[in-house]
Design an enzyme around this catalytic site. Sequence first.
Site, PDB file in Angstrom:
ATOM      1  N   HIS A 164     -21.607  44.523  23.092  1.00 14.01           N
ATOM      2  CA  HIS A 164     -21.589  44.708  24.613  1.00 14.01           C
ATOM      3  C   HIS A 164     -21.990  46.154  24.832  1.00 14.01           C
ATOM      4  CE1 HIS A 164     -20.064  45.115  28.648  1.00 14.01           C
ATOM      5  NE2 HIS A 164     -19.227  45.952  28.301  1.00 14.01           N
ATOM      6  N   CYS A 217     -15.518  42.298  31.177  1.00  7.85           N
ATOM      7  CA  CYS A 217     -16.759  41.879  30.352  1.00  7.85           C
ATOM      8  C   CYS A 217     -16.574  40.823  29.339  1.00  7.85           C
ATOM      9  CB  CYS A 217     -17.527  42.928  29.861  1.00  7.85           C
ATOM     10  SG  CYS A 217     -17.824  44.270  31.243  1.00  7.85           S
ATOM     11  N   GLU A 232     -16.322  38.644  36.104  1.00  8.35           N
ATOM     12  CA  GLU A 232     -15.287  39.280  36.758  1.00  8.35           C
ATOM     13  C   GLU A 232     -15.817  39.833  38.343  1.00  8.35           C
ATOM     14  OE1 GLU A 232     -15.328  43.840  35.973  1.00  8.35           O
ATOM     15  OE2 GLU A 232     -16.316  43.078  34.021  1.00  8.35           O
TER      16      GLU A 232
END
Length: 526
Positions: free
Chosen positions: A271, A136, A102
Site C-alpha cells: 500500500h 485503505c 472509504e
Amino acid sequence: MIVSPFRMPGSLPAVCEAAWPKDVGIIALEVYFPSQYVEQAELEEFDGVSAGKYTVGLGQARMGFCSDREDISSLCLTVVQRLMERSGLSYDSVGRLEVGTETIIDKSKSSKTVLMQLFQESGNTDVEGVDTTNACYGGTAALFNAVNWVESSSWDGRYALVVAGDIAVYASGSARPTGGAGAVAMLVGPNAPLAFERGLRGTHMQHAYDFYKPDMVSEYPVVDGKLSIQCYLSALDRCYSVYRNKIHGQWQREGLDKRCSLEDFGFMVFHSPYCKLVQKSLARLMLNDFLCHPSPDTESGPFSGLDAFRDVKIEDTYFDRDVEKAFLKASSEAFENKTKASLLISNQNGNMYTPSVYGCLASVLAQHTPQQLAGQRIGVFSYGSGFAATLYSIKVTQDATPGSALDKLVSSLCDLQDRLDSRKKVSPHLFAQNMKLREETHHLANYTPQGPVEDLFPGTWYLTRVDEKHRRQYSRRSMSAERPLEAGLITSCITAEHIPSPLKKMPRIPAATAGPEALVISNGDH
C-alpha cells in the site's frame, strides 16, 4: 444445450465436479485514474516549501485529482464498465460484486447498489455483496470476501467482481500532496493467472487514531502523521512475522527445511501512501530478515556491514535514522528488482487509498512480460488506518504462452503508461480552485457540477446533477473523443437466455453484442 465456445480465462467447464475450485484469484484487472494532474514540483513552489519536499521527500512526481464532475460512484461505474467491455463478459456472468471504499457519500446506500444499474439490461439481480469500509483496507477485505466466496459452498459457478475506489483529498497543508484518486476493478474466479496462495495470509488488527474521518460533512481526514507511520510499519512487522510462520508450517509439512525471506518473493508490492514509505517498507522487511536470522553473514552479501545493528529491538526502530539509512542502502538492489516497478501509478497519480496497492500490482504487470512474471510469487502488503493490515502472496501461473490467461492479463495493461502520459497537466492554482470547489459543494443538494465534461477521458462516467433530495444522476461521456459531450453511450452485453444462478455452470459469453444505446443513470431513491 449449446455452449458458446468463447470463455474467459478462469471460467468453469459446462460440466464440473463438486470440488474445491483450483487456483482462485485474479483473472482480469482494470485501472481508472482521473484525466488531469498537478506537477508536484510546481506544487512545491506554489505552496512555498523547499524544492524537493514533495518530489524527493515523498517520492511523488504527479498527483491526479477529480473535479466536482466525479465522485466515488462515477469512478466505480467507469472502471467496472471498462473491465466488462474489454474482457467481453456479460453482466449475468457475475454472481458477486463488492466495493471497497472509504469515500462515503451516503451513510446508508452503498455504491454497489449504484453499480447494479449497469446490470439492468442483463436482467441479473442475483448479485451478492455490498460495500466494505476500513480506510485503505476495504478493497483488500472485499477481495478476500470474493476469494472466500468462490472457494465456499455458497459459490454458484459465476465470477466475483471486486471494486476498490477512492478520492483522496486533504485540507491545504503538508498532507495535501499525498492525495490522489482512482479505482481498480478485479475479476475473481478459478484457474486464474494470479492465484492466491491458500493459507498464506498474515493479518494484524489494532485500535489507533492514526487517520480517521469523524466530520460527516467534510471529505478531509484527521491525520496524526507520525503515529500513522508507526502504525503502518508496526503492522508490516507483525504481518510479515505471521506470514513467515504460516509458510514455514506449510514447508515443514512438505518436508522442506528452509527460512522465509525476501528472496522467496519475485516481487513485493505495498500500500503506497507515498513512494518513499514503500522504499522504507522494503528496507523494513530486510531488517526483519536480518534480526530473525540465527547467524547472518555480515562480511558479505546483503547483510554486509550491518553487524552494529544485530541487537536492536524492532519496536525501537520506527524512527531510528541510522537503522533506516543502513537498511535502505542494504536493500537497494532488492528494491530495484522487486518493488520499484510497482510505484509507476503511485508516483504519477498519488495515493488512491483502497486501490493503491492494486495499482501497484497493475504497475508490475504492465512493465513485465508474461515470461518474466511466470511462476513468480508476488508479496502484497495492504494497510488501512485505524488499523487493519494483511500481508499475503499471489502465485503467478507458469503458463506464459501467447493467448494464455496471463498473456491476456498483461496485454490488457500494456497501455498504462500511455494513459498516464495522455492526461492533462493543470496548474497548482487551478488545482487549488478545484479543491476549494469540492470543499464548498461537498454534499450539497440541488447542485449541478461545474467541471467541464470535455476534460474527462472518453468513456468516463460523471455526475450530472444532485437533486433536492440528494439523489445523484450520472451520464457517460462518449467513447469517441471527437464527440465529447455525447454522453450516455453504453454497449449492451446481454444474452438471449440467462443461466439460472444455482447451477454451477459458467454463464455463456455472448457471441455478439447489441448496438449502442443511450443511458442515463442515477443513484436511485432512498
